[in-house]
Design an enzyme around this catalytic site. Structure first.
Site, PDB file in Angstrom:
ATOM      1  N   SER A 195       0.839  -1.216   0.000  1.00  0.00           N
ATOM      2  CA  SER A 195       0.000   0.000   0.000  1.00  0.00           C
ATOM      3  C   SER A 195       0.870   1.262   0.000  1.00  0.00           C
ATOM      4  O   SER A 195       1.595   1.451  -0.958  1.00  0.00           O
ATOM      5  CB  SER A 195      -1.107  -0.015   1.039  1.00  0.00           C
ATOM      6  OG  SER A 195      -2.062  -1.035   0.705  1.00  0.00           O
ATOM      7  N   HIS A 224       2.740  14.993   4.439  1.00  0.00           N
ATOM      8  CA  HIS A 224       2.483  16.375   4.025  1.00  0.00           C
ATOM      9  C   HIS A 224       2.976  17.246   5.178  1.00  0.00           C
ATOM     10  O   HIS A 224       2.546  17.062   6.322  1.00  0.00           O
ATOM     11  CB  HIS A 224       0.999  16.599   3.777  1.00  0.00           C
ATOM     12  CG  HIS A 224       0.415  15.628   2.790  1.00  0.00           C
ATOM     13  ND1 HIS A 224       0.674  15.699   1.437  1.00  0.00           N
ATOM     14  CD2 HIS A 224      -0.376  14.542   2.949  1.00  0.00           C
ATOM     15  CE1 HIS A 224       0.044  14.718   0.814  1.00  0.00           C
ATOM     16  NE2 HIS A 224      -0.603  13.989   1.708  1.00  0.00           N
ATOM     17  N   CYS A 243      -1.183  -3.473   3.945  1.00  0.00           N
ATOM     18  CA  CYS A 243      -2.012  -4.659   3.839  1.00  0.00           C
ATOM     19  C   CYS A 243      -1.182  -5.888   4.170  1.00  0.00           C
ATOM     20  O   CYS A 243       0.044  -5.839   4.163  1.00  0.00           O
ATOM     21  CB  CYS A 243      -2.540  -4.787   2.422  1.00  0.00           C
ATOM     22  SG  CYS A 243      -3.597  -3.406   2.030  1.00  0.00           S
TER      23      CYS A 243
END
Lengths: 121, 121
Positions: free
Chosen positions: A68, A73, A88
């Site tokens: 995944s 940010h 996952c």
């Protein structure tokens, strides 16, 4: 369904406050930070992609994983970082988050854990 | 803090079940789907990055936005898709999710909304 299909996983959303701005501006070191976080969970990094908004501003970036992704940010001007770690399969994304907490050393943090996945397996 | 700093946002996690496998394998069309989803919210796409796991398997991908990101992870073999749409500032990520629901047309879906952001602004 093949036995090796595992779409279930844990998605962690982490808001870090009070991070030193010097840690939040450099694309090269932040990419290394995401790669090390992925390694802490034993994840496989497919590729990393970053954008720096310029000047004293922050960056946005992602490590695409075979399991995944990790995104970051940053807002150095307010010492804020928004992270998400989604893995996952049998990996433990809390190990990556633990690394990111140690590395970025926020004065405050808020972490949410969301179970993702298919109901069919 | 500059007036234009807005680290607050809404992060939407969406699990889609029962999506036609033919929609979940093609990197080119999935990139177009993420770009159109971003456009529905008025977001600015900085770049898109995809990886196809090969054969009949799925893809993992991300659209980096000036306002954060959209990610997609697909498992055509079980008709499952995991999406996340995170947008900071004044944009509405529910518009992007609405587009993705119409485009991918899952038979079932589970959507979670998490408020992100700094407490300092």
């Amino acid at each position: 369904v093949p036995a090796d299909v595992n779409a279930n996983g844990l998605h962690i959303l982490a808001d870090f406050q009070g991070v030193a701005p010097s840690l939040l501006k450099n694309v090269t070191t932040l990419e290394q930070t995401l790669r090390e976080a992925a390694a802490c969970s034993g994840a496989t990094v497919l590729s990393c992609h970053f954008h720096h908004f310029g000047g004293g501003l922050g960056v946005t970036g992602v490590a695409l994983l075979a399991e995944s992704h990790i995104s970051i940010h940053t807002w150095p001007e307010i010492e804020f970082v928004a992270l998400d770690v989604y893995m996952c399969g049998r990996l433990d994304p809390t190990l990556a988050i633990g690394y990111l907490l140690r590395k970025l050393a926020p004065t405050e943090h808020e972490i949410k854990y969301i179970v993702r996945g298919s109901k069919t397996i």
